[in-house]
Design a protein around this motif. Sequence first.
Motif, PDB file in Angstrom:
ATOM      1  N   VAL A  38       0.849  -1.200   0.000  1.00 61.51           N
ATOM      2  CA  VAL A  38       0.000   0.000   0.000  1.00 61.51           C
ATOM      3  C   VAL A  38       0.887   1.253   0.000  1.00 61.51           C
ATOM      4  CG1 VAL A  38      -2.038  -0.990   1.095  1.00 61.51           C
ATOM      5  CG2 VAL A  38      -0.222  -0.077   2.527  1.00 61.51           C
ATOM      6  N   ALA A  39       0.396   2.268  -0.666  1.00 59.71           N
ATOM      7  CA  ALA A  39       1.136   3.535  -0.736  1.00 59.71           C
ATOM      8  C   ALA A  39       0.973   4.310   0.570  1.00 59.71           C
ATOM      9  CB  ALA A  39       0.600   4.359  -1.896  1.00 59.71           C
ATOM     10  N   ASP A  40       1.935   5.162   0.866  1.00 56.98           N
ATOM     11  CA  ASP A  40       1.782   6.063   2.009  1.00 56.98           C
ATOM     12  C   ASP A  40       0.528   6.916   1.804  1.00 56.98           C
ATOM     13  OD1 ASP A  40       3.911   5.234   3.449  1.00 56.98           O
ATOM     14  OD2 ASP A  40       4.895   7.181   3.567  1.00 56.98           O
ATOM     15  N   GLY A  41      -0.280   7.028   2.855  1.00 52.71           N
ATOM     16  CA  GLY A  41      -1.492   7.841   2.772  1.00 52.71           C
ATOM     17  C   GLY A  41      -2.709   7.106   2.226  1.00 52.71           C
ATOM     18  N   GLU A  42      -2.519   5.862   1.763  1.00 48.94           N
ATOM     19  CA  GLU A  42      -3.656   5.106   1.213  1.00 48.94           C
ATOM     20  C   GLU A  42      -4.480   4.486   2.336  1.00 48.94           C
ATOM     21  OE1 GLU A  42      -4.583   1.430  -1.947  1.00 48.94           O
ATOM     22  OE2 GLU A  42      -2.524   2.091  -1.644  1.00 48.94           O
ATOM     23  N   LEU A  43      -5.787   4.616   2.207  1.00 49.36           N
ATOM     24  CA  LEU A  43      -6.695   4.064   3.207  1.00 49.36           C
ATOM     25  C   LEU A  43      -6.896   2.567   2.923  1.00 49.36           C
ATOM     26  CD1 LEU A  43      -8.451   5.468   5.484  1.00 49.36           C
ATOM     27  CD2 LEU A  43     -10.371   5.263   3.902  1.00 49.36           C
ATOM     28  N   PHE A  44      -6.748   1.721   3.946  1.00 51.14           N
ATOM     29  CA  PHE A  44      -7.086   0.310   3.761  1.00 51.14           C
ATOM     30  C   PHE A  44      -7.739  -0.242   5.028  1.00 51.14           C
ATOM     31  CE2 PHE A  44      -2.721   0.388   5.215  1.00 51.14           C
ATOM     32  CZ  PHE A  44      -2.502  -0.775   5.946  1.00 51.14           C
ATOM     33  N   GLN A  45      -8.203  -1.491   4.966  1.00 48.15           N
ATOM     34  CA  GLN A  45      -9.041  -2.027   6.044  1.00 48.15           C
ATOM     35  C   GLN A  45      -8.365  -3.206   6.735  1.00 48.15           C
ATOM     36  OE1 GLN A  45     -13.013  -2.961   4.770  1.00 48.15           O
ATOM     37  NE2 GLN A  45     -13.729  -3.510   6.825  1.00 48.15           N
ATOM     38  N   VAL A  46      -8.542  -3.277   8.048  1.00 50.94           N
ATOM     39  CA  VAL A  46      -8.029  -4.403   8.838  1.00 50.94           C
ATOM     40  C   VAL A  46      -9.176  -5.021   9.625  1.00 50.94           C
ATOM     41  CG1 VAL A  46      -6.401  -5.129  10.622  1.00 50.94           C
ATOM     42  CG2 VAL A  46      -5.787  -3.244   9.101  1.00 50.94           C
ATOM     43  N   ASN A  56     -12.780  -4.153  13.595  1.00 46.50           N
ATOM     44  CA  ASN A  56     -12.857  -3.731  12.207  1.00 46.50           C
ATOM     45  C   ASN A  56     -12.326  -2.304  12.159  1.00 46.50           C
ATOM     46  OD1 ASN A  56     -13.615  -3.008   9.649  1.00 46.50           O
ATOM     47  ND2 ASN A  56     -15.820  -3.132  10.032  1.00 46.50           N
ATOM     48  N   ALA A  57     -11.252  -2.082  11.400  1.00 47.64           N
ATOM     49  CA  ALA A  57     -10.622  -0.758  11.424  1.00 47.64           C
ATOM     50  C   ALA A  57     -10.284  -0.253  10.030  1.00 47.64           C
ATOM     51  CB  ALA A  57      -9.349  -0.806  12.265  1.00 47.64           C
ATOM     52  N   LEU A  58     -10.324   1.054   9.877  1.00 44.19           N
ATOM     53  CA  LEU A  58      -9.781   1.716   8.695  1.00 44.19           C
ATOM     54  C   LEU A  58      -8.455   2.345   9.107  1.00 44.19           C
ATOM     55  CD1 LEU A  58     -12.819   3.486   7.016  1.00 44.19           C
ATOM     56  CD2 LEU A  58     -11.395   1.697   6.020  1.00 44.19           C
ATOM     57  N   GLU A  65       4.840   4.172  10.578  1.00 40.06           N
ATOM     58  CA  GLU A  65       3.697   4.326  11.496  1.00 40.06           C
ATOM     59  C   GLU A  65       2.389   3.864  10.853  1.00 40.06           C
ATOM     60  OE1 GLU A  65       3.583   5.655  14.773  1.00 40.06           O
ATOM     61  OE2 GLU A  65       5.732   5.235  14.576  1.00 40.06           O
ATOM     62  N   ILE A  66       1.492   3.378  11.677  1.00 36.93           N
ATOM     63  CA  ILE A  66       0.139   3.032  11.240  1.00 36.93           C
ATOM     64  C   ILE A  66      -0.843   3.907  12.024  1.00 36.93           C
ATOM     65  CG2 ILE A  66      -1.640   1.226  11.172  1.00 36.93           C
ATOM     66  CD1 ILE A  66       0.669   0.584   9.280  1.00 36.93           C
ATOM     67  N   GLU A  67      -1.654   4.651  11.295  1.00 34.37           N
ATOM     68  CA  GLU A  67      -2.666   5.485  11.972  1.00 34.37           C
ATOM     69  C   GLU A  67      -4.032   4.818  11.825  1.00 34.37           C
ATOM     70  OE1 GLU A  67      -4.874   9.841  11.648  1.00 34.37           O
ATOM     71  OE2 GLU A  67      -3.346   9.304  10.161  1.00 34.37           O
ATOM     72  N   ILE A  68      -4.711   4.624  12.957  1.00 30.26           N
ATOM     73  CA  ILE A  68      -6.057   4.055  12.929  1.00 30.26           C
ATOM     74  C   ILE A  68      -7.053   5.212  12.803  1.00 30.26           C
ATOM     75  CG2 ILE A  68      -7.787   2.713  14.222  1.00 30.26           C
ATOM     76  CD1 ILE A  68      -5.464   1.188  15.531  1.00 30.26           C
ATOM     77  N   LYS A  69      -7.775   5.228  11.682  1.00 35.82           N
ATOM     78  CA  LYS A  69      -8.729   6.318  11.424  1.00 35.82           C
ATOM     79  C   LYS A  69     -10.069   6.060  12.121  1.00 35.82           C
ATOM     80  CE  LYS A  69      -6.776   9.174   8.373  1.00 35.82           C
ATOM     81  NZ  LYS A  69      -6.529  10.579   8.741  1.00 35.82           N
ATOM     82  N   ALA A  70     -10.482   4.788  12.142  1.00 37.28           N
ATOM     83  CA  ALA A  70     -11.765   4.426  12.750  1.00 37.28           C
ATOM     84  C   ALA A  70     -11.702   2.974  13.156  1.00 37.28           C
ATOM     85  CB  ALA A  70     -12.898   4.629  11.750  1.00 37.28           C
ATOM     86  N   MET A  71     -12.327   2.639  14.291  1.00 40.16           N
ATOM     87  CA  MET A  71     -12.322   1.238  14.720  1.00 40.16           C
ATOM     88  C   MET A  71     -13.608   0.892  15.450  1.00 40.16           C
ATOM     89  SD  MET A  71      -9.447  -1.078  16.581  1.00 40.16           S
ATOM     90  CE  MET A  71      -9.438  -0.399  18.207  1.00 40.16           C
ATOM     91  N   GLU A  72     -14.151  -0.290  15.142  1.00 40.40           N
ATOM     92  CA  GLU A  72     -15.328  -0.799  15.856  1.00 40.40           C
ATOM     93  C   GLU A  72     -14.987  -2.165  16.410  1.00 40.40           C
ATOM     94  OE1 GLU A  72     -17.907  -1.144  12.557  1.00 40.40           O
ATOM     95  OE2 GLU A  72     -18.185   1.013  12.320  1.00 40.40           O
TER      96      GLU A  72
END
Length: 348
Positions: A38-46, A56-58, A65-72
């Motif tokens: 994945v490219a730097d800045g690309e949004l992906f799902q875990v 479930n996280a974006l 670094e890994i930034e978690i944008k949203a997590m449930e």
Amino acid sequence: LELQKITAAFVKELKLSAKGEKTSLPFVVHEFSPVPLVADGELFQVLKIGGSIGQNALVVKHGKEIEIKAMEEERLPLFSTGKAFLSYIKSHLRKNVKYVTVNFAHELKPVFENNRLDGIPMRPSKEHAFTGLVGKQLGVSIEKFIYEKFHRQIFVSVANDTICLTLSGLTRYPAASVCGGIVGTGMNFAFFLDERRLVNLESACFDKFNQSPEGETIDKKSLHSGEALFEKEVSGAYLYQHYNLTTGGKLTSTHELDKVARGEISGDKQIARDLFKRAAQLLACQVAGIARFKKRPMVFVMEGSLFWVGYNFRKTVAETVKLLSPDFPVAFKAIKDCGIVGAAKLLG
């Protein structure tokens, strides 16, 4: 407890396994991509699929670094079939992502192809049967299912929880000095062999030590007799059973054993404390053994409530490792959301 002897035996098993010889350690080697997918800045799902809890996280990658944008987080349904599992993934898939990683907390045989790590569930797990998916590549199965349903091409990478935990260490430490350890209900360790390969030891299976009489009884009565003998001496799923066999007690969990050790509920405080001490000392043999095998100071990224909050557990492990590996010091660290962060590192 012959701790020096057990540690030396563990180091020997690691050396033999690394040469490709058969030992009590499954020593499962995993490859992963030398280049980020994945490219730097690309949004992906875990997605993290545990025994009973799903996350479930974006996420977005910024360099290491890994930034978690949203997590449930939610309780998982029972996946009696592979179809039920694939439908769950489908309903949780975000619209705008091309890459998905799955942290799968069940036994997987690793497969490395198309520059990414995938895995094959080898048997039903404790909680979920996964009928129809056992023996098939998980990532490929998800990709096909989504393509058939939506004509949408996604790319999926999969690894088990110990591997993901270990990968989370890369956000802070160099690969050569990172080891991941789970010490809770079960136990296991994984570490890097080089920049591109890591090994899941499945170290619950180590058997070059003398079982306790209680451990032997527990093993005989267990579903998989003769397997995971080390785990049956040290992990949370079994420690309270040692206490019950020793005292005739009626504890139902190692959490209760911890309360006995602290004098918060009635019971034999000394026996409870001795059990935690013995388990921690035995575990220290594997920790020290890994440091001695790697011949360098190590950072152990740890997960599991027995390790972090069990009665005097972490302190006893640390003190014992100092004695068993005086030349190669060890530090224990926790990484927030390690299961998500580590799975994200599968893609770079």
